[in-house]
Write a protein that holds these residues in place. Structure first.
Motif: not given
Lengths: 345, 249, 278
Positions: A320-325, B221-226
């Motif tokens: 969970s920590r390593a998942c970018m998605a 992902v791009i959105r989530r990281y702002g």
């Protein structure tokens, strides 16, 4: 039950003494709230309070890259590379992970590379008194308490470290360093208090009994939850590579520059990668990212239960920590619980 | 056995990949036991006009003269290796393709621009058949050696088709996104052993994108990281602009 | 770091010698391999070996000769990837690495005394050949034997001479079909499933063995079920990316099964509920 006491003022002496005997690996801060097991020579390098390291201590039992064969034009030899070492500070979740791997690699046909290394590693566990962060689900996976798999196990108190001596190897270390005091009833009652408090902190993280998770997985193979993961997963393999119980590997040849000699090595592989289940003819037996995520979850909560009678998730939270998605194990399980209520619930 | 004849050629590039090879150090001596270098402008003055066993191309193709020249090299080479981002994916030269050709010519040559022809930047495989790819800006020397061995053993070299994150994680690095920095590792194909990240830098995407990136997931992902899409696209286009011409290779 | 030579390792490789090479088609060659001292490979029909070209890698290849052939064994290899490409470049007298045999082969003991329908599509003939040869070499141990072959075009048919011999035998019923005929083709035209309805099968004593491309299984099994063949008596050999052969590396996994150890041969009743299988 044998216990020994190490005053905190002597902790550094202990690590130095141990490092004089063999390599000592321990959690070290890497900044940005991350930790990693690395070789240490003194206690000052060690992070006694740490959240699960980027890579689990699995890397010492089954290195990321490991030579299994060496060849020349007239010889072929199966080989194992190993370093006698002690791993200090292994959390209970990672002890559980090592126990899982032990089962996998001890099963016939045995993996002698793993077993030789295992026999050269001393394990010193370290207790967590509290959750590392919101991603852990160790209580649900029954790995928050020590459950064997170590030579020594350390519980930290304000002024001293209490060592549970579990094996003769552990006893030999305690004796050889000459730094320990014998534990008395007061130490043991303090440990009992500590554990009692711990039980009030660690609570089953999701509304499901551990034994029911396998039942849940019996009925969610075609769940829409996996379709949703298909849209989100980037197929980067981070979840596999940080998992303490993933053990898939690839086998690769590396010729030397003479082109006639060389080595064959195995390297960690990830079932989440596009090419993992592809055959030479081009057919890909797990082309869909959602199906690959499903496979990963089933390899934690279903398939090993049939074969090894235990879950291959330790609740460490690394995936969970390593998942970018933002695919979080607890969320996925919660989605499954909601979408597929168990009859008895 | 005669050593295979190998020549290095450069097109639009900085010649930095050839410099990587010239800078190899000791392993270069072992490599030279295996091959005979007959042309390598950066390190020797000899030229070679005959049939080549291996042509190693650095640089992208962006003039009609270059098209003719690369075709000529291809015709007399048994094996052709594209080396470095400019050659394999167009690289930074591809940024040109984001602008009208006339504007670019005028920007560079001013009033004399009419005397210089300008065509869109292409990677080598967009012009001639390429047998082997060594990606990177610059190339990662161990991968060049691995490709060279594959060439000499007459077997294909498969460029990894998974992201840099795989090698980065195996090295136990702290994720750049956890350090608050944008990194193109998640969509860039591996093979460099996460060289830049291992040395404290981000991934700039110099090896090109994986063949099947999850676009929807990446946008999430791009959105989530702002992050803004424009910011990411700018970063991607630094090396990957030529992808629009022909994404494969 | 200490390096120790492992006396027993399942990654150990033996050096095999290429005794003979026969070109079967533009893409397939047949390699006859001898182990040191002509040692027996000791395989079951349907098992596979890991074949290495050192420096390039290892590929899983099914053994396509019967264990009744003792001094050597056959590997039919299609030039389709890095390793198989390198194997195709080898010459007679050359050597390659052999590891194995691995996996569960065809249950020949179980088949004895029963009628057999042996069905191969395309390259499926390669693993099936080991069983066909075994059955022919022990012909009286089996009941009625039918061999049904299918491939896309007549020139893709491998082992043409050998198949001709099977066709001539009085103790084997043989039928063959192609998806697309060529002018000189006088045989059956159509997909392999079209050969099954015409077969007279006694369900209680018939075992069907199917090997072919992934797409084929569902349809062929459907036809056999129509003929009342019990699930247990339908046997398939599945193709997956077998790498370690030890049930560990994960590439060949089909849900909870490792194709390289639990298979590649399965009874249909073992896999009919496994959604990833066929």
């Amino acid at each position: 039950m044998a216990y020994a006491v190490l005053q905190k003022g002597r902790f550094d002496d202990f690590i130095v003494a141990l490092a004089a005997q063999r390599k000592v690996m321990a959690p070290v801060s890497k900044g940005y709230g991350h930790f990693e097991f690395e070789e240490v020579r003194s206690a000052t390098e060690i992070a006694l309070r740490y959240i699960p390291t980027i890579l689990p201590p699995k890397k010492y039992f089954m290195p990321q890259r490991e030579t299994i064969l060496q060849y020349t034009s007239d010889s072929i030899e199966a080989v194992v590379d190993f370093d006698p070492m002690a791993i200090f500070g292994v959390h209970t979740c990672d002890l559980a992970g090592i126990q899982c791997l032990n089962m996998v690699f001890s099963e016939r046909p045995k993996d002698y590379n793993y077993l030789v290394r295992k026999n050269n590693i001393i394990i010193i566990g370290l207790e967590c008194g509290d959750y590392c962060d919101q991603y852990a689900s160790c209580a649900m996976m029954n790995s928050e308490m020590p459950n064997g798999g170590y030579d020594l196990f350390v519980t930290e108190f304000d002024e001293y470290l209490l060592f549970h001596v579990s094996t003769q190897t552990g006893e030999d270390i305690v004796k050889s360093t000459g730094l320990f005091e014998t534990a008395d009833a007061s130490h043991k009652s303090r440990l009992a208090e500590y554990r009692k408090k711990k039980k009030s902190i660690f609570k089953k993280e999701l509304p499901i009994d551990s034994k029911d998770i396998a039942l849940l997985f019996d009925k969610c193979f075609e769940s829409k939850v996996w379709d949703e993961l298909n849209d989100r997963c980037l197929a980067c393999g981070n979840c596999n590579n940080v998992c303490p119980t993933c053990y898939c590997f690839d086998v690769i040849d590396e010729p030397a520059l003479d082109l006639t000699s060389g080595v064959r090595y195995r390297r960690w592989d990830s079932c989440q990668l596009e090419t993992f289940a592809r055959v030479a003819g081009g057919a890909n037996f797990r082309e869909n990212r959602g199906a690959r995520q499903r496979h990963r979850y089933y390899r934690k909560f279903s398939y090993p239960v049939k074969k090894f009678f235990r879950y291959f998730c330790t609740g460490c939270g690394r995936c969970s920590r390593a998942c970018m998605a933002n695919i979080r194990l607890k969320d996925v399980l919660m989605d499954l619980i909601k979408a597929h209520p168990l009859d008895n619930a | 056995m005669a050593r295979p004849k190998v020549a290095f050629f450069d097109f639009s590039c900085c010649e930095g990949c050839q410099l990587q090879i010239a800078n190899f150090g000791e392993p270069l001596l072992d490599i030279l036991k295996l091959i005979e270098v007959v042309e390598f402008r950066e390190v020797m003055s000899e030229k070679y006009a005959g049939t080549l066993d291996v042509a190693i191309i650095e640089g992208s193709i962006n003039t009609t003269h270059a098209i003719e020249r690369i075709k000529g090299i291809r015709d007399r080479s048994k094996v052709l290796i594209a080396m470095g981002s400019c050659a394999t994916i167009g690289g930074v030269n591809g940024i040109k393709n984001a602008f009208p050709l006339n504007d670019i010519a005028e920007y560079v040559y001013g009033g004399d621009s009419e005397y210089f022809e300008s065509i869109q930047t292409m990677s080598v495989h967009q012009v001639v058949k390429v047998d082997y790819f060594v990606h990177g800006c610059p190339i990662y020397p161990p991968e060049f050696v691995a490709v060279l061995k594959a060439v000499l053993m007459a077997v294909p070299y498969d460029v990894p088709d998974y992201p840099v994150c795989v090698e980065c994680k195996l090295n136990g690095n702290v994720c750049m996104y956890d350090r608050g920095v944008t990194c193109l590792g998640p969509v860039t194909r591996a093979g460099c052993n996460a060289w830049c990240i291992g040395n404290g830098n981000i991934c700039y995407g110099c090896r090109g994108m994986v063949s099947n990136p999850n676009e929807k997931g990446s946008i999430d992902v791009i959105r989530r990281y702002g992050l803004s899409m424009e910011h990411i696209i700018n970063k991607l286009e630094m090396y990957n602009k030529c992808r629009e011409l022909n994404p494969h290779g | 770091m200490n390096r120790q030579i492992l006396k027993s390792s399942h990654f150990a490789v033996e050096r095999g010698t290429i005794v003979r090479i026969k070109t079967l088609s533009p893409h397939e060659k047949l390699f006859e391999i001898a182990l040191p001292g002509n040692a027996r490979l000791n395989h079951d029909p349907g098992q596979f070996v890991g074949v290495s070209v050192f420096g390039v890698g290892e590929a899983p290849i099914s053994v396509c000769s019967s264990p009744t052939k003792r001094d050597t064994f056959d590997l039919c290899i299609r030039d389709v990837g890095r390793v198989t490409h390198a194997i195709h470049a080898l010459k007679e007298g050359g050597s390659l690495g052999i590891r194995g045999p691995f996996g569960r082969g065809f249950p020949v003991r179980l088949l004895e005394g029963n009628d057999l329908v042996l069905i191969a599509g395309g390259l499926g003939i390669v693993p099936l050949r080991s069983l066909v040869q075994y059955v022919i070499n022990n012909r009286r141990d089996f009941g009625k034997v039918s061999i049904l072959l299918g491939c896309r075009t007549p020139d893709e048919m491998l082992f043409g001479d050998e198949i001709e011999q099977w066709n001539k035998r009085i103790d084997v019923h043989f039928a063959c079909t192609v998806d697309r005929a060529a002018p000189e083709w006088h045989g059956h035209v159509g997909v392999i499933t079209t050969l099954i309805p015409g077969e007279m099968l006694v369900p209680e004593r018939t075992f069907a063995v199917i090997v072919g491309p992934p797409v084929m299984y569902k349809y062929v099994i459907g036809e056999l079920l129509k003929k009342q063949i019990p699930d247990r008596q339908i046997i398939v050999s599945l193709e997956r990316h077998m790498k370690c052969g030890l049930g560990r590396c994960g590439h060949c996994q089909i849900e909870n099964l490792y194709c390289c150890q639990d298979g590649p041969v399965f009874h249909y009743d073992e896999i009919k509920h496994i959604k990833e299988a066929i």
